[in-house]
Scaffold this motif. Structure first.
Motif: not given
Ligand code: PEP
Ligand code: MN
Length: 459
Positions: A269-270, A292, A323, A397, A427
């Motif tokens: 996502e980032r 994502k 997500r 996860e 996480d």
């Molecule tokens: C991840 O999948 O651990 C993660 C950092 O996801 P996201 O890029 O969706 O925040």
């Protein structure tokens, strides 16, 4: 003999991303050490082959067409010291048990994809971490630095890239060996499900579904012959572009570049900005890929992303991992799905109900509530079904180990239980029981809502 896979370092896949902004890359203090690690990786053996990646792409094309379901899961972050034969075996068999439940419930063949053998680099929301007035560089995953809160551990060390490659190679070797092991077959998954439902009174209500699965012989499949329950593909976030680029090989016969660090890589996502280095690198590899999608993505932005990453619209090439958060998915997702369908783009839609639902426990532990995870997943199914689209899979996860990182689920873990076995270096993961609770409870909800996808015999 000509080599099948050539590093071909002059190829554009190795170079074009370098002039673009790359988010989340470590500040390696020693560029000579980075060069040495990259040189070692560039001459090392590929971990996966183009043929396997193409096979996964074929499987994911079935997901995109609504003819298969994806079960993707594993650690948030693998840790070099924590990955061992037991943990690999337990997570692989948890995925297989989940695949057995989801396959039956959806009446579809299942594609099983582990977050494993390369999931060692993490995007972070801040560059530093402060504890009791001491500020240190943030932990970025075992591929970059150490988790311990000491100045020495937190220095990015490129030699870790080589260690991660070695550990991933050994992990893959073991997974491939387990795949042929008689104790890891579908009969084993059924036995594990039987024990799970028999072990506690709260789960007795799953017994009838477990019996039906047994009577159906475990994996239902569709009789088209391609589904093999011990087929387990490997995936990770393709975050560190120096690592991924060094392990990219060009298939001699076709001239097509493949990331050979794993079968499927995803963009987080980032790091999914359209003009960024990650999108550029991913646009040039031939693997199946995923991206994502969080709650802030705009419809036009998503379409441009799809067209950059899958310009030919090749089936199975692109999976969108949604997500959004339990409170958001029902509001934001419909517009996106409608627009992508209206524009005729072929993608697989998959739900990651974890990353939009992270909260802090009173103890300070990062955690997630089982009920929020289930709610987002249910919302995802409602939205996709409501629009006549296919809810293509789950991205979780999880671990096969008996950890206490998420709260809720059949065993009723509470905030006070978190310190008991909180092992994640990043996480919080669902443990095996919570993962299975999620699959069984989703099955019940789909059945209650009479949504297609709940196996016919559930009615
Ligand atoms: C991840 O999948 O651990 C993660 C950092 O996801 P996201 O890029 O969706 O925040
Ligand atoms: Mn995570």
């Amino acid at each position: 003999m000509t080599s099948l896979l050539d590093p071909a370092t002059a190829h554009a896949v190795h170079t074009t991303w370098r002039s673009l902004p790359a988010g989340q890359q470590p500040a390696w203090p020693d560029s000579g050490a980075l060069d040495a690690a990259v040189t070692a990786l560039a001459s090392s053996l590929p971990l996966v082959t183009p043929r396997e990646c193409d096979l996964l792409k074929t499987r994911l094309a079935a997901v995109a067409r609504g003819e298969a379901f994806l079960v993707q899961g594993g650690d948030c972050a693998e840790a070099l010291d924590a990955v061992n034969a037991m943990s690999i075996g337990r997570t692989a068999s948890t995925l297989q048990q989940l695949a057995t439940v989801f396959g039956y419930v959806m009446s579809l063949p299942v594609v099983t994809l582990a977050r494993m053998a390369g999931q060692y680099a993490k995007p972070r929301s801040a560059a530093t971490e402060t504890r009791r007035g001491v500020e240190l560089p943030v932990y970025r995953g075992d591929a970059v630095n150490g988790h311990a809160f000491t100045a020495a551990a937190r220095i990015p060390d490129p030699q870790r890239l080589v260690r991660v490659y070695d550990k991933s190679a050994a992990t893959l070797n073991l997974v491939r060996a387990f795949g042929a092991d008689e104790h890891s077959g579908p009969g084993h998954a059924l036995e594990a499900l039987r024990q799970f439902t028999a072990a506690s009174p709260e789960r007795a209500r799953y017994e009838s579904l477990t019996k039906e699965i047994e009577q159906a012989g475990g994996f239902t499949g569709t009789g088209d012959g391609w589904h093999t329950p011990d087929e387990l593909f490997m995936s990770h976030e393709g975050l560190l572009l120096d690592y991924e680029s060094a392990l990219t090989r060009v298939e001699a016969a076709t001239g097509r570049p493949y990331a050979t660090s794993g079968h499927l890589l995803w963009i987080g996502e980032r790091t999914r900005r359209l003009d960024g280095a990650h999108v550029e690198y991913f646009s040039r590899i031939s693997n199946p890929i995923a991206v994502k999608i969080g709650p802030t993505v705009e419809e036009d932005e998503l379409l441009r992303l799809i067209d950059r990453l899958s310009p030919g619209g090749e089936p199975g090439r692109l999976t969108l991992v949604v997500r959004m958060g339990a409170g958001t998915v029902r509001r934001v997702l419909p517009g996106l799905v409608e627009r992508v369908m209206a524009e005729g783009r072929s993608v697989a839609w998959v739900s990651d109900p974890m990353h939009g639902n992270t909260v802090s426990a009173p103890s300070g532990h990062k955690t997630r509530r089982f009920d929020d995870v289930l709610d987002e997943l249910t919302g995802f199914f409602e939205v996709l079904h409501g629009l006549g689209a296919h809810p293509g899979g789950v991205h979780l996860e999880l671990t096969g180990d008996d950890v206490t990182e998420c709260v809720g689920g059949g065993a009723g873990l509470g905030f006070a239980d978190l310190p008991t076995r909180y092992r994640s270096v990043c996480d919080p993961r669902l443990n095996r029981e919570q993962s299975l609770d999620l699959a069984f409870q989703l099955a019940e909800l789909l059945d209650a809502a009479r949504l297609p996808g709940a196996g016919e015999s559930l009615r």
